[in-house]
Design a protein around this motif. Structure first.
Motif, PDB file in Angstrom:
ATOM      1  N   ASN A  78     -10.204   5.081  -6.057  1.00 48.38           N
ATOM      2  CA  ASN A  78      -9.529   4.768  -4.802  1.00 48.38           C
ATOM      3  C   ASN A  78      -9.312   3.261  -4.646  1.00 48.38           C
ATOM      4  OD1 ASN A  78      -9.300   7.422  -4.002  1.00 48.38           O
ATOM      5  ND2 ASN A  78     -11.243   7.414  -2.911  1.00 48.38           N
ATOM      6  N   VAL A  79     -10.329   2.477  -5.006  1.00 53.15           N
ATOM      7  CA  VAL A  79     -10.175   1.022  -4.952  1.00 53.15           C
ATOM      8  C   VAL A  79      -9.043   0.611  -5.886  1.00 53.15           C
ATOM      9  CG1 VAL A  79     -11.282  -1.185  -5.477  1.00 53.15           C
ATOM     10  CG2 VAL A  79     -12.571   0.595  -4.298  1.00 53.15           C
ATOM     11  N   GLY A  80      -9.020   1.180  -7.059  1.00 55.33           N
ATOM     12  CA  GLY A  80      -7.961   0.871  -8.018  1.00 55.33           C
ATOM     13  C   GLY A  80      -6.583   1.231  -7.495  1.00 55.33           C
ATOM     14  N   ALA A  81      -6.463   2.373  -6.818  1.00 54.85           N
ATOM     15  CA  ALA A  81      -5.173   2.788  -6.270  1.00 54.85           C
ATOM     16  C   ALA A  81      -4.674   1.796  -5.227  1.00 54.85           C
ATOM     17  CB  ALA A  81      -5.289   4.189  -5.664  1.00 54.85           C
ATOM     18  N   ILE A  82      -5.579   1.302  -4.407  1.00 48.72           N
ATOM     19  CA  ILE A  82      -5.193   0.331  -3.375  1.00 48.72           C
ATOM     20  C   ILE A  82      -4.771  -0.987  -4.023  1.00 48.72           C
ATOM     21  CG2 ILE A  82      -6.060  -1.069  -1.460  1.00 48.72           C
ATOM     22  CD1 ILE A  82      -7.720   1.448  -0.666  1.00 48.72           C
ATOM     23  N   PHE A  83      -5.544  -1.465  -5.008  1.00 48.95           N
ATOM     24  CA  PHE A  83      -5.171  -2.709  -5.680  1.00 48.95           C
ATOM     25  C   PHE A  83      -3.870  -2.562  -6.467  1.00 48.95           C
ATOM     26  CE2 PHE A  83      -9.480  -4.130  -4.734  1.00 48.95           C
ATOM     27  CZ  PHE A  83      -9.217  -5.429  -4.343  1.00 48.95           C
ATOM     28  N   ASN A  84      -3.623  -1.387  -7.024  1.00 43.26           N
ATOM     29  CA  ASN A  84      -2.342  -1.158  -7.697  1.00 43.26           C
ATOM     30  C   ASN A  84      -1.188  -1.223  -6.700  1.00 43.26           C
ATOM     31  OD1 ASN A  84      -3.271  -0.937 -10.320  1.00 43.26           O
ATOM     32  ND2 ASN A  84      -3.581   1.270 -10.177  1.00 43.26           N
ATOM     33  N   ALA A  85      -1.386  -0.664  -5.505  1.00 36.53           N
ATOM     34  CA  ALA A  85      -0.344  -0.734  -4.470  1.00 36.53           C
ATOM     35  C   ALA A  85      -0.091  -2.181  -4.072  1.00 36.53           C
ATOM     36  CB  ALA A  85      -0.737   0.099  -3.252  1.00 36.53           C
ATOM     37  N   LEU A  86      -1.152  -2.975  -3.966  1.00 32.31           N
ATOM     38  CA  LEU A  86      -0.992  -4.402  -3.673  1.00 32.31           C
ATOM     39  C   LEU A  86      -0.205  -5.098  -4.782  1.00 32.31           C
ATOM     40  CD1 LEU A  86      -4.540  -5.283  -2.320  1.00 32.31           C
ATOM     41  CD2 LEU A  86      -2.404  -5.580  -1.073  1.00 32.31           C
ATOM     42  N   ALA A  87      -0.605  -4.870  -6.019  1.00 34.32           N
ATOM     43  CA  ALA A  87       0.042  -5.529  -7.151  1.00 34.32           C
ATOM     44  C   ALA A  87       1.498  -5.093  -7.303  1.00 34.32           C
ATOM     45  CB  ALA A  87      -0.727  -5.241  -8.436  1.00 34.32           C
ATOM     46  N   ASP A  88       1.788  -3.856  -6.995  1.00 35.20           N
ATOM     47  CA  ASP A  88       3.156  -3.356  -7.114  1.00 35.20           C
ATOM     48  C   ASP A  88       4.084  -3.940  -6.051  1.00 35.20           C
ATOM     49  OD1 ASP A  88       2.444  -1.783  -9.269  1.00 35.20           O
ATOM     50  OD2 ASP A  88       2.299   0.078  -8.107  1.00 35.20           O
ATOM     51  N   ASN A  89       3.516  -4.380  -4.927  1.00 36.90           N
ATOM     52  CA  ASN A  89       4.356  -4.770  -3.795  1.00 36.90           C
ATOM     53  C   ASN A  89       4.285  -6.241  -3.411  1.00 36.90           C
ATOM     54  OD1 ASN A  89       5.585  -2.163  -2.734  1.00 36.90           O
ATOM     55  ND2 ASN A  89       3.456  -1.622  -3.090  1.00 36.90           N
ATOM     56  N   ILE A  90       3.253  -6.951  -3.833  1.00 42.01           N
ATOM     57  CA  ILE A  90       3.100  -8.351  -3.441  1.00 42.01           C
ATOM     58  C   ILE A  90       2.809  -9.194  -4.676  1.00 42.01           C
ATOM     59  CG2 ILE A  90       1.730  -9.990  -2.107  1.00 42.01           C
ATOM     60  CD1 ILE A  90       1.170  -7.843  -0.092  1.00 42.01           C
ATOM     61  N   ASP A  91       3.558 -10.276  -4.805  1.00 45.99           N
ATOM     62  CA  ASP A  91       3.266 -11.260  -5.851  1.00 45.99           C
ATOM     63  C   ASP A  91       3.308 -12.648  -5.208  1.00 45.99           C
ATOM     64  OD1 ASP A  91       5.970 -11.965  -5.599  1.00 45.99           O
ATOM     65  OD2 ASP A  91       6.564 -10.938  -7.425  1.00 45.99           O
ATOM     66  N   GLY A  92       3.041 -13.665  -5.989  1.00 44.70           N
ATOM     67  CA  GLY A  92       2.997 -15.025  -5.458  1.00 44.70           C
ATOM     68  C   GLY A  92       4.306 -15.466  -4.842  1.00 44.70           C
ATOM     69  N   ASP A  93       5.413 -15.114  -5.474  1.00 46.00           N
ATOM     70  CA  ASP A  93       6.719 -15.502  -4.927  1.00 46.00           C
ATOM     71  C   ASP A  93       6.958 -14.891  -3.557  1.00 46.00           C
ATOM     72  OD1 ASP A  93       7.366 -17.081  -7.130  1.00 46.00           O
ATOM     73  OD2 ASP A  93       8.369 -15.433  -8.175  1.00 46.00           O
ATOM     74  N   LYS A  94       6.590 -13.620  -3.390  1.00 46.01           N
ATOM     75  CA  LYS A  94       6.770 -12.966  -2.089  1.00 46.01           C
ATOM     76  C   LYS A  94       5.852 -13.572  -1.033  1.00 46.01           C
ATOM     77  CE  LYS A  94       8.489  -8.534  -3.683  1.00 46.01           C
ATOM     78  NZ  LYS A  94       8.191  -7.128  -3.920  1.00 46.01           N
ATOM     79  N   LEU A  95       4.601 -13.808  -1.406  1.00 46.06           N
ATOM     80  CA  LEU A  95       3.680 -14.427  -0.451  1.00 46.06           C
ATOM     81  C   LEU A  95       4.194 -15.789  -0.002  1.00 46.06           C
ATOM     82  CD1 LEU A  95       0.113 -13.655  -1.866  1.00 46.06           C
ATOM     83  CD2 LEU A  95       1.050 -12.919   0.321  1.00 46.06           C
ATOM     84  N   GLN A  96       4.617 -16.591  -0.957  1.00 43.53           N
ATOM     85  CA  GLN A  96       5.130 -17.919  -0.631  1.00 43.53           C
ATOM     86  C   GLN A  96       6.368 -17.825   0.253  1.00 43.53           C
ATOM     87  OE1 GLN A  96       7.208 -20.235  -3.695  1.00 43.53           O
ATOM     88  NE2 GLN A  96       5.783 -21.920  -3.220  1.00 43.53           N
TER      89      GLN A  96
END
Length: 166
Positions: A78-96
């Protein structure tokens, strides 16, 4: 003057920031862009936590609140699924990109105790104040979001129980 048009002041690490509401059409566009990135993550979090929640009779419970998320047991999948969702949707360029849009100098001014008058926020000041202090920058961004979307977040929280807005 309308209540929502008021300037909100917030202290972040000894610097006072003055937040003015965004142009409503810009705020709507930002909200749409943010929800496109955040919604899949929220969906995965609610899917993971909702799948494990049982009521007192052992039946799957449909309601969930923030305390359930904090106090739940989670396995590594479950932790992995949440982190995968984060990685799939947010990167440094988007955060910036989002932080630059949220911390828009047209709507934020600042003042230190040494200054007589407030000045427009600019990238130089952001670097000076928040270099080595990213949590302060995120705190200011959160306050800008609350000032511009607090009414919407209050409605969402009352419907979902997921977000508690002060």
């Amino acid at each position: 003057m309308f209540e929502r048009s008021k300037v909100k002041d917030i202290d972040v690490d000894g610097v006072t920031f003055y937040i003015r509401p965004m142009d409503p059409f810009e705020a709507v566009k930002l909200m749409g862009d943010l929800q496109k990135v955040i919604s899949p993550i929220i969906g995965k979090v609610t899917e993971v936590f909702g799948a494990n929640k049982k009521d007192k009779d052992g039946k799957e419970e449909k309601k969930m609140n923030i305390e359930d998320l904090i106090n739940s047991d989670m396995d590594s999948a479950n932790v992995g699924a949440i982190f995968n969702a984060l990685a799939d949707n947010i990167d440094g360029d988007k955060l910036q990109m989002f932080l630059k849009r949220i911390l828009d100098s047209r709507y934020i001014a600042f003042k230190t105790y040494e200054m007589k008058d407030a000045q427009k926020l600019d990238t130089g000041i952001i670097s000076e104040v928040f270099g080595g202090n990213l949590s302060g920058m995120y705190r200011l961004a959160w306050e800008v979001l609350l000032h511009n979307y607090g009414d919407f977040l209050s409605i969402f929280s009352s419907l979902s129980g997921l977000v508690k807005v002060q």
